[in-house]
Write a protein that holds these residues in place. Structure first.
Motif, mmCIF file in Angstrom:
data_model
loop_
_atom_site.group_PDB
_atom_site.id
_atom_site.type_symbol
_atom_site.label_atom_id
_atom_site.label_comp_id
_atom_site.label_asym_id
_atom_site.label_seq_id
_atom_site.Cartn_x
_atom_site.Cartn_y
_atom_site.Cartn_z
ATOM 1 N N ALA A 160 -95.768 -19.414 -52.457
ATOM 2 C CA ALA A 160 -96.074 -18.902 -51.657
ATOM 3 C C ALA A 160 -95.056 -17.115 -51.174
ATOM 4 C CB ALA A 160 -95.896 -19.687 -50.198
ATOM 5 N N HIS A 161 -96.131 -16.242 -50.673
ATOM 6 C CA HIS A 161 -94.963 -15.264 -50.565
ATOM 7 C C HIS A 161 -95.112 -15.468 -48.719
ATOM 8 C CE1 HIS A 161 -94.886 -11.441 -49.097
ATOM 9 N NE2 HIS A 161 -93.900 -11.146 -50.463
ATOM 10 N N LEU A 162 -93.514 -14.698 -48.520
ATOM 11 C CA LEU A 162 -93.215 -15.331 -46.858
ATOM 12 C C LEU A 162 -93.166 -13.824 -46.609
ATOM 13 C CD1 LEU A 162 -92.228 -17.904 -47.876
ATOM 14 C CD2 LEU A 162 -91.715 -18.297 -45.890
ATOM 15 N N THR B 79 -104.307 -17.093 -46.148
ATOM 16 C CA THR B 79 -104.004 -17.959 -44.890
ATOM 17 C C THR B 79 -104.080 -16.927 -44.003
ATOM 18 O OG1 THR B 79 -101.927 -16.401 -44.573
ATOM 19 C CG2 THR B 79 -101.663 -19.066 -44.986
ATOM 20 N N LEU C 202 -96.322 -16.062 -41.195
ATOM 21 C CA LEU C 202 -95.442 -15.925 -42.385
ATOM 22 C C LEU C 202 -95.412 -15.960 -43.835
ATOM 23 C CD1 LEU C 202 -92.787 -17.734 -39.504
ATOM 24 C CD2 LEU C 202 -92.794 -14.335 -39.981
ATOM 25 N N ILE C 203 -95.830 -16.774 -43.868
ATOM 26 C CA ILE C 203 -96.567 -17.004 -45.357
ATOM 27 C C ILE C 203 -98.257 -16.414 -45.726
ATOM 28 C CG2 ILE C 203 -97.050 -19.115 -47.225
ATOM 29 C CD1 ILE C 203 -95.294 -20.843 -46.450
ATOM 30 N N HIS C 204 -98.247 -15.334 -46.369
ATOM 31 C CA HIS C 204 -99.293 -14.255 -46.314
ATOM 32 C C HIS C 204 -99.822 -14.599 -47.211
ATOM 33 C CE1 HIS C 204 -97.256 -11.898 -43.626
ATOM 34 N NE2 HIS C 204 -96.103 -12.036 -44.562
ATOM 35 N N LEU D 123 -86.547 -12.891 -42.343
ATOM 36 C CA LEU D 123 -86.522 -13.878 -41.296
ATOM 37 C C LEU D 123 -85.539 -15.122 -41.383
ATOM 38 C CD1 LEU D 123 -90.629 -15.159 -43.790
ATOM 39 C CD2 LEU D 123 -89.928 -14.353 -40.722
ATOM 40 N N LEU E 71 -93.506 -24.574 -39.651
ATOM 41 C CA LEU E 71 -95.193 -23.780 -40.291
ATOM 42 C C LEU E 71 -95.760 -24.625 -39.857
ATOM 43 C CD1 LEU E 71 -93.592 -22.029 -43.670
ATOM 44 C CD2 LEU E 71 -93.803 -20.934 -41.496
ATOM 45 N N LEU F 280 -84.917 -18.738 -41.469
ATOM 46 C CA LEU F 280 -85.873 -20.014 -41.700
ATOM 47 C C LEU F 280 -85.761 -21.383 -40.531
ATOM 48 C CD1 LEU F 280 -86.551 -19.986 -45.522
ATOM 49 C CD2 LEU F 280 -87.889 -18.755 -43.739
ATOM 50 N N HIS G 258 -102.600 -20.718 -40.525
ATOM 51 C CA HIS G 258 -101.230 -20.317 -40.543
ATOM 52 C C HIS G 258 -101.156 -20.327 -39.222
ATOM 53 C CE1 HIS G 258 -97.382 -19.929 -41.429
ATOM 54 N NE2 HIS G 258 -97.315 -18.821 -41.829
#
Ligand code: NDP
Length: 395
Positions: free
Chosen positions: A256-258, A171, A242-244, A284, A292, A286, A238
């Motif tokens: 996904a990694h957040l 992202t 927050l999603i890397h 976080l 997102l 959410l 993105h």
């Protein structure tokens, strides 16, 4: 106690690493801290964490460093050779966070000792990925990614089989100029490009984020570190950061990694690996985040991405030339010699000019080969900038 050294301690990554280490002083024995021009910070940190040695890359600043450390019992040293000697000092974990190609040689040297190298210096993988990985394998050393995207991919891959990986999605925030009209980008100043909407980072990487040269570097890094084909690597904008990264598997699942945009997560993961420790990063919410967003990067707004795709296909010395030209183009932009949108042209022209002198796909055989190519590419990029600048002046 874990013996740790931090190369680039005075920078943004270095300071975040020290923040984590200083929170748990009993757990770490700090061997070496290195910096370049920020002697006051280097000496203050060396005193704070009782480092054994502090090294500045700048030889002429050794008297200042000595003076700042007087009475502390901490050794002071300076210059590129001293950096290598610091990398020879036994340590269990070494942070590689010098900015630019200058970070390559100390990281390489540290691997010789079979240590764990936490790699923030993305230039190492871009310029010399295969050599670096081979050096680590030869000496039983471990490289852990610290770039947030690569740490995210690494975490999403724990327990997975690489053969089941279909794609990796990196992202991109879009950088500080993402809301500017494309036509206005040519007039962006270093101050405009140097403000990031989400991340607090060093000046150079922040400008590289605005141009997406940073993302371009990360795509090359992904190919080198995870050994995937260029066609398996994607980028998506993105804006929330927050999603890397995401990993797509052959059953259609996407992992996904957040996490919050705070480098202490990726640094802390590498510092505690394979364990997970409590980290002082925001959690976080959410429901509050609610949305997102994602969109495809524009190829005309971000020409660096197409150049990276070419570099990944070519391999060989092209990553090294790409990085060297990018660093020189960034210097030219910071010095007001070229505009923001000229940087990609300088990098593309340098790759073209170098390819007319010999095939770029021939892999460098040693660190010396890489450093030689780096220097030739820098000189070439400087010549290209000078001729463009002169043309502009004469117009
Ligand atoms: P900074 O510019 O904040 O810090 C760079 C560090 O390198 C400083 O300690 C600086 O010393 C030192 N340094 C500068 N030039 C030299 C040199 N010629 N020889 C030895 N040391 C030198 O950079 P960042 O912390 O932002 O980035 C460091 C690396 O990590 C880069 O490769 C970057 O791409 C990567 N990275 C950074 C992220 C971030 O969030 N900042 C995220 C992911 C990767 P001094 O300040 O004393 O002059």
């Amino acid at each position: 106690m874990k013996r740790v050294s931090i190369f680039g301690a005075t920078g943004s990554i270095g300071q975040n690493t020290l923040d984590l280490i200083a929170r748990d002083p009993g757990a770490y024995d700090v061997v070496a801290l290195t910096g370049a021009r920020n002697i006051a910070q280097l000496a203050a940190d060396a005193r704070r964490v009782s480092a054994s040695i502090a090294v500045t890359a700048e030889e002429d600043l050794l008297p200042d460093l000595r003076a700042a450390l007087e009475g502390s019992g901490i050794e002071a040293a300076a210059g590129p050779k001293a950096l290598l000697e610091a990398a020879d000092r036994p340590a269990d974990w070494i942070m590689s966070a010098i900015v630019g190609a200058a970070g390559l040689a100390p990281g390489f040297r540290a691997l010789r000792h079979g240590t764990t190298l936490a790699l923030a210096n993305k230039e190492s993988l871009v310029t010399a990925g295969p050599l670096l990985l081979a050096e680590a394998a030869k000496h039983g050393a471990t490289i852990l990614p610290v770039d947030s995207e690569h740490s995210a991919v690494f975490q999403a891959l724990v327990g997975e089989d690489m053969a089941a990986v279909e794609r990796i999605i990196i992202t991109a925030s879009g950088g500080g100029l993402r809301d500017w009209p494309e036509a206005a980008l040519a007039n962006a100043s270093p101050a405009d490009a140097g403000a990031h909407p989400n991340w607090d980072m060093g000046q150079r990487i922040t400008i590289d984020s605005a141009s997406m040269f940073n993302k371009a570097m990360e795509l090359i890094e992904t190919k080198e570190f995870f050994g995937v084909r260029p066609s398996q690597i994607e980028t998506v904008v993105h804006p929330q950061s927050l999603i890397h990264a995401l990993v797509g598997f052959n059953d259609g699942a996407l992992m996904a990694h957040l996490g919050p945009p705070d480098m202490r997560h990726a640094i802390g993961y590498a510092l505690n690996y394979p364990d997970r420790a409590h980290l002082p990063v925001a959690r976080l919410d959410l429901a509050q985040i609610a949305t997102l967003e994602f969109h495809a990067p524009s190829p005309t707004r971000y020409p660096a991405l197409a150049i990276a795709a070419q570099v990944m296909e070519t391999g060989g010395t092209s990553g090294c030339i790409f990085n060297a030209a990018k660093e020189i183009a960034l210097d030219g932009f910071l010095a007001g010699q070229i505009g923001f949108m000229d940087m990609a042209g300088i990098v593309a022209d340098t790759l073209d000019a170098m390819s007319s002198q010999g095939s770029l796909s021939i892999a460098p055989q040693s660190l010396e080969d890489v450093l030689k190519t780096d220097q030739i590419a820098r000189d070439m990029a400087k010549r290209i900038i000078t001729s463009r600048f002169e043309q502009k002046e004469n117009a």
